[in-house]
Design a protein around this motif. Structure first.
Motif, PDB file in Angstrom:
ATOM      1  N   VAL A 121       5.785  12.097  -4.870  1.00 45.91           N
ATOM      2  CA  VAL A 121       5.300  13.461  -4.685  1.00 45.91           C
ATOM      3  C   VAL A 121       4.309  13.797  -5.802  1.00 45.91           C
ATOM      4  O   VAL A 121       4.572  13.557  -6.979  1.00 45.91           O
ATOM      5  CB  VAL A 121       6.476  14.460  -4.673  1.00 45.91           C
ATOM      6  CG1 VAL A 121       5.969  15.890  -4.813  1.00 45.91           C
ATOM      7  CG2 VAL A 121       7.291  14.310  -3.403  1.00 45.91           C
ATOM      8  N   GLY A 122       3.151  14.311  -5.413  1.00 46.07           N
ATOM      9  CA  GLY A 122       2.138  14.674  -6.394  1.00 46.07           C
ATOM     10  C   GLY A 122       1.138  13.577  -6.688  1.00 46.07           C
ATOM     11  O   GLY A 122       0.133  13.817  -7.369  1.00 46.07           O
ATOM     12  N   ASP A 123       1.396  12.375  -6.175  1.00 38.99           N
ATOM     13  CA  ASP A 123       0.456  11.273  -6.367  1.00 38.99           C
ATOM     14  C   ASP A 123      -0.587  11.336  -5.253  1.00 38.99           C
ATOM     15  O   ASP A 123      -0.262  11.133  -4.079  1.00 38.99           O
ATOM     16  CB  ASP A 123       1.209   9.937  -6.321  1.00 38.99           C
ATOM     17  CG  ASP A 123       0.301   8.736  -6.604  1.00 38.99           C
ATOM     18  OD1 ASP A 123      -0.928   8.864  -6.494  1.00 38.99           O
ATOM     19  OD2 ASP A 123       0.844   7.665  -6.937  1.00 38.99           O
ATOM     20  N   PRO A 124      -1.843  11.602  -5.565  1.00 38.07           N
ATOM     21  CA  PRO A 124      -2.863  11.760  -4.512  1.00 38.07           C
ATOM     22  C   PRO A 124      -3.150  10.461  -3.757  1.00 38.07           C
ATOM     23  O   PRO A 124      -3.767  10.496  -2.685  1.00 38.07           O
ATOM     24  CB  PRO A 124      -4.095  12.236  -5.284  1.00 38.07           C
ATOM     25  CG  PRO A 124      -3.891  11.734  -6.689  1.00 38.07           C
ATOM     26  CD  PRO A 124      -2.414  11.787  -6.918  1.00 38.07           C
ATOM     27  N   ASN A 125      -2.731   9.344  -4.301  1.00 37.80           N
ATOM     28  CA  ASN A 125      -2.995   8.057  -3.675  1.00 37.80           C
ATOM     29  C   ASN A 125      -1.798   7.501  -2.909  1.00 37.80           C
ATOM     30  O   ASN A 125      -1.813   6.337  -2.489  1.00 37.80           O
ATOM     31  CB  ASN A 125      -3.427   7.040  -4.736  1.00 37.80           C
ATOM     32  CG  ASN A 125      -4.693   7.469  -5.462  1.00 37.80           C
ATOM     33  OD1 ASN A 125      -5.676   7.857  -4.826  1.00 37.80           O
ATOM     34  ND2 ASN A 125      -4.660   7.420  -6.779  1.00 37.80           N
ATOM     35  N   ALA A 126      -0.761   8.331  -2.762  1.00 43.01           N
ATOM     36  CA  ALA A 126       0.463   7.844  -2.115  1.00 43.01           C
ATOM     37  C   ALA A 126       1.004   8.883  -1.147  1.00 43.01           C
ATOM     38  O   ALA A 126       0.771  10.082  -1.297  1.00 43.01           O
ATOM     39  CB  ALA A 126       1.522   7.514  -3.173  1.00 43.01           C
ATOM     40  N   LYS A 170       0.835  -1.202   0.000  1.00 42.27           N
ATOM     41  CA  LYS A 170       0.000   0.000   0.000  1.00 42.27           C
ATOM     42  C   LYS A 170       0.871   1.255   0.000  1.00 42.27           C
ATOM     43  O   LYS A 170       1.844   1.340   0.743  1.00 42.27           O
ATOM     44  CB  LYS A 170      -0.904   0.023   1.229  1.00 42.27           C
ATOM     45  CG  LYS A 170      -2.033  -0.993   1.204  1.00 42.27           C
ATOM     46  CD  LYS A 170      -2.871  -0.869   2.476  1.00 42.27           C
ATOM     47  CE  LYS A 170      -4.037  -1.838   2.483  1.00 42.27           C
ATOM     48  NZ  LYS A 170      -4.815  -1.737   3.745  1.00 42.27           N
ATOM     49  N   LEU A 171       0.490   2.226  -0.783  1.00 42.63           N
ATOM     50  CA  LEU A 171       1.245   3.480  -0.854  1.00 42.63           C
ATOM     51  C   LEU A 171       0.605   4.603  -0.042  1.00 42.63           C
ATOM     52  O   LEU A 171       1.116   5.728  -0.036  1.00 42.63           O
ATOM     53  CB  LEU A 171       1.391   3.920  -2.315  1.00 42.63           C
ATOM     54  CG  LEU A 171       2.240   2.990  -3.194  1.00 42.63           C
ATOM     55  CD1 LEU A 171       2.248   3.480  -4.633  1.00 42.63           C
ATOM     56  CD2 LEU A 171       3.664   2.859  -2.660  1.00 42.63           C
ATOM     57  N   ASP A 172      -0.491   4.298   0.678  1.00 44.04           N
ATOM     58  CA  ASP A 172      -1.136   5.322   1.508  1.00 44.04           C
ATOM     59  C   ASP A 172      -0.743   5.203   2.969  1.00 44.04           C
ATOM     60  O   ASP A 172      -1.375   5.799   3.841  1.00 44.04           O
ATOM     61  CB  ASP A 172      -2.648   5.250   1.359  1.00 44.04           C
ATOM     62  CG  ASP A 172      -3.227   3.898   1.798  1.00 44.04           C
ATOM     63  OD1 ASP A 172      -2.433   2.974   2.107  1.00 44.04           O
ATOM     64  OD2 ASP A 172      -4.470   3.760   1.829  1.00 44.04           O
ATOM     65  N   THR A 173       0.306   4.446   3.258  1.00 44.96           N
ATOM     66  CA  THR A 173       0.834   4.312   4.614  1.00 44.96           C
ATOM     67  C   THR A 173       2.355   4.274   4.560  1.00 44.96           C
ATOM     68  O   THR A 173       2.941   3.852   3.551  1.00 44.96           O
ATOM     69  CB  THR A 173       0.302   3.031   5.289  1.00 44.96           C
ATOM     70  OG1 THR A 173       0.931   2.891   6.580  1.00 44.96           O
ATOM     71  CG2 THR A 173       0.609   1.786   4.468  1.00 44.96           C
ATOM     72  N   LEU A 174       2.987   4.703   5.652  1.00 42.56           N
ATOM     73  CA  LEU A 174       4.449   4.648   5.738  1.00 42.56           C
ATOM     74  C   LEU A 174       4.942   3.283   6.208  1.00 42.56           C
ATOM     75  O   LEU A 174       6.146   3.022   6.180  1.00 42.56           O
ATOM     76  CB  LEU A 174       4.973   5.736   6.684  1.00 42.56           C
ATOM     77  CG  LEU A 174       4.640   7.185   6.321  1.00 42.56           C
ATOM     78  CD1 LEU A 174       5.314   8.144   7.312  1.00 42.56           C
ATOM     79  CD2 LEU A 174       5.050   7.512   4.893  1.00 42.56           C
ATOM     80  N   LEU A 175       4.027   2.420   6.639  1.00 44.37           N
ATOM     81  CA  LEU A 175       4.421   1.104   7.117  1.00 44.37           C
ATOM     82  C   LEU A 175       4.905   0.228   5.955  1.00 44.37           C
ATOM     83  O   LEU A 175       4.308   0.229   4.866  1.00 44.37           O
ATOM     84  CB  LEU A 175       3.254   0.430   7.833  1.00 44.37           C
ATOM     85  CG  LEU A 175       2.782   1.133   9.107  1.00 44.37           C
ATOM     86  CD1 LEU A 175       1.508   0.478   9.632  1.00 44.37           C
ATOM     87  CD2 LEU A 175       3.865   1.131  10.176  1.00 44.37           C
TER      88      LEU A 175
END
Length: 379
Positions: free
Chosen positions: A210-215, A182-187
């Protein structure tokens, strides 16, 4: 005269044929493996569960103890604590003080730890004349952890001057929340930030998402299970990561100094080069440069450093690593990013939990039982 000429020709022809025969034989025979550099471990001190370390000001080496203290290694062993956060962390599960680092000018000191709630935390202190200034402490970044294991926690400044932080996938077993991909968490990631660029930090504009709204823009690399120890090669700038496996495979991952980030190391679809529990290999999977299974004594890889010191010339340029359960110090020789040789260096560091690189490139080994050693040439 003719007899002599003919004899000379025969002799010359015989010598040529013999020479060619020897050359052919040499070419057909496999090259003898290089002899591994001979090393020894010199015990310098005993600490209370040493967990991490870093090169400090004026050639010093600073050692972190898991319960929350930081001490400086000197000629007579470890000094009194220069920092104590033991009231702010716990050592249950895989928690505690997990990483320390200085910036390039030794102007700021950073600690990575889990707080009393188990939240991963990176704090900063100003440093003046080689001393931590407690009153300047501030929190740079936090990450909540769903479980008490796989916290990661290693921190390093890269050749670019940015702070890199390792986070595990959140814990439990088998990545139940799928955080690795998943790219929406730092884990399950290596994070790259600029701690002095803004308050609390800035995200470098050339980070890959950077600039990716899903990441999350902080992400530098992903697909990691528990990148317990990582390092940068002082000679090339390459990034090397020891990522602890689930139950079958331990791996060493790499990104070249020219990387723009965004590497996907595969977890939890992959464990090393092998699909994990029926997983599908991602199209952008970056396989490890080295992996080993758990059929032997190994159970948890401890990533190290490429040796760039002067004390052991035969070891220069090789990547050293170990295993928490096995304890053997091993070396990888690489060429163009690929492993060409794996060596057992013939020494055992015990329950090796970390390596430390001094400012002069020499390496130290930390065993969780307390032993702090330096890698020296064998006598």
């Amino acid at each position: 005269m003719k007899v002599r000429a003919r004899s000379s020709a025969i002799i010359s022809t015989f010598c040529l044929v013999a020479s060619l025969a020897l050359t052919t034989a040499s070419a057909d025979e496999p090259a003898a493996p290089r002899q591994a550099a001979k090393i020894a471990l010199t015990t310098l001190a005993t600490a209370q569960n040493p967990i991490a370390g870093t090169a400090g000001p004026k050639g010093t080496v600073w050692i972190a103890e898991r319960a929350g203290t930081v001490r400086v290694l000197g000629r007579h062993g470890l000094g009194e604590p220069v920092l104590d956060i033991s009231a702010e962390t716990t050592t249950d599960g895989e928690r505690g003080l997990l990483g320390i680092a200085f910036d390039k000018k030794f102007a700021h000191f950073y600690i990575s730890f889990t707080n009393l709630e188990g939240t991963s935390t990176v704090d900063e202190f100003a440093v003046r004349n080689g001393r931590i200034q407690p009153s300047t402490r501030r929190t740079v970044l936090t990450q909540t952890q769903p479980y008490s294991n796989h916290n990661g926690g290693d921190i390093k400044f890269g050749p670019d001057g940015y702070l890199y932080i390792a986070f595990g996938d959140g814990g439990a077993g088998g990545d139940p929340h799928g955080n690795g991909q998943k790219l929406d968490t730092l884990l399950g990631k290596i994070v790259r930030i600029d701690p002095r660029g803004a308050v609390p930090y800035a995200i470098p504009r050339d980070n890959p998402f950077v600039g990716d709204p899903n990441a999350k823009g902080e992400i530098w690399a992903y697909g990691l299970r528990n990148p317990w120890r990582f390092s940068f090669d002082k000679g090339t700038g390459d990034l090397l990561i020891g990522d602890v496996g689930q139950s079958d495979w331990e791996e060493i991952d790499r990104a070249s100094a020219s990387s723009k980030g965004g590497e996907n190391y595969g977890w939890s679809q992959m464990e090393g080069t092998h699909p994990f529990r029926g997983g599908t290999e991602p199209a952008n999977h970056v396989p490890p440069i080295h992996e080993y299974d758990r059929t032997g004594l190994g159970c948890s890889v401890t990533g190290g450093y490429v040796y760039r010191g002067n004390a052991i010339p035969g070891l220069r340029g090789q990547y050293l690593f170990s295993d928490y359960c096995d304890g053997t110090i091993r070396a990888l020789r690489t060429k163009n990013g690929e492993v060409t040789e794996v060596s057992d260096l013939g020494v055992n560091g015990g329950e090796v939990v970390s390596f430390v690189q001094g400012g002069n490139g020499e390496l130290y080994v930390l065993a969780i039982g307390g032993r702090v050693s330096r890698i020296d040439p064998a006598r």
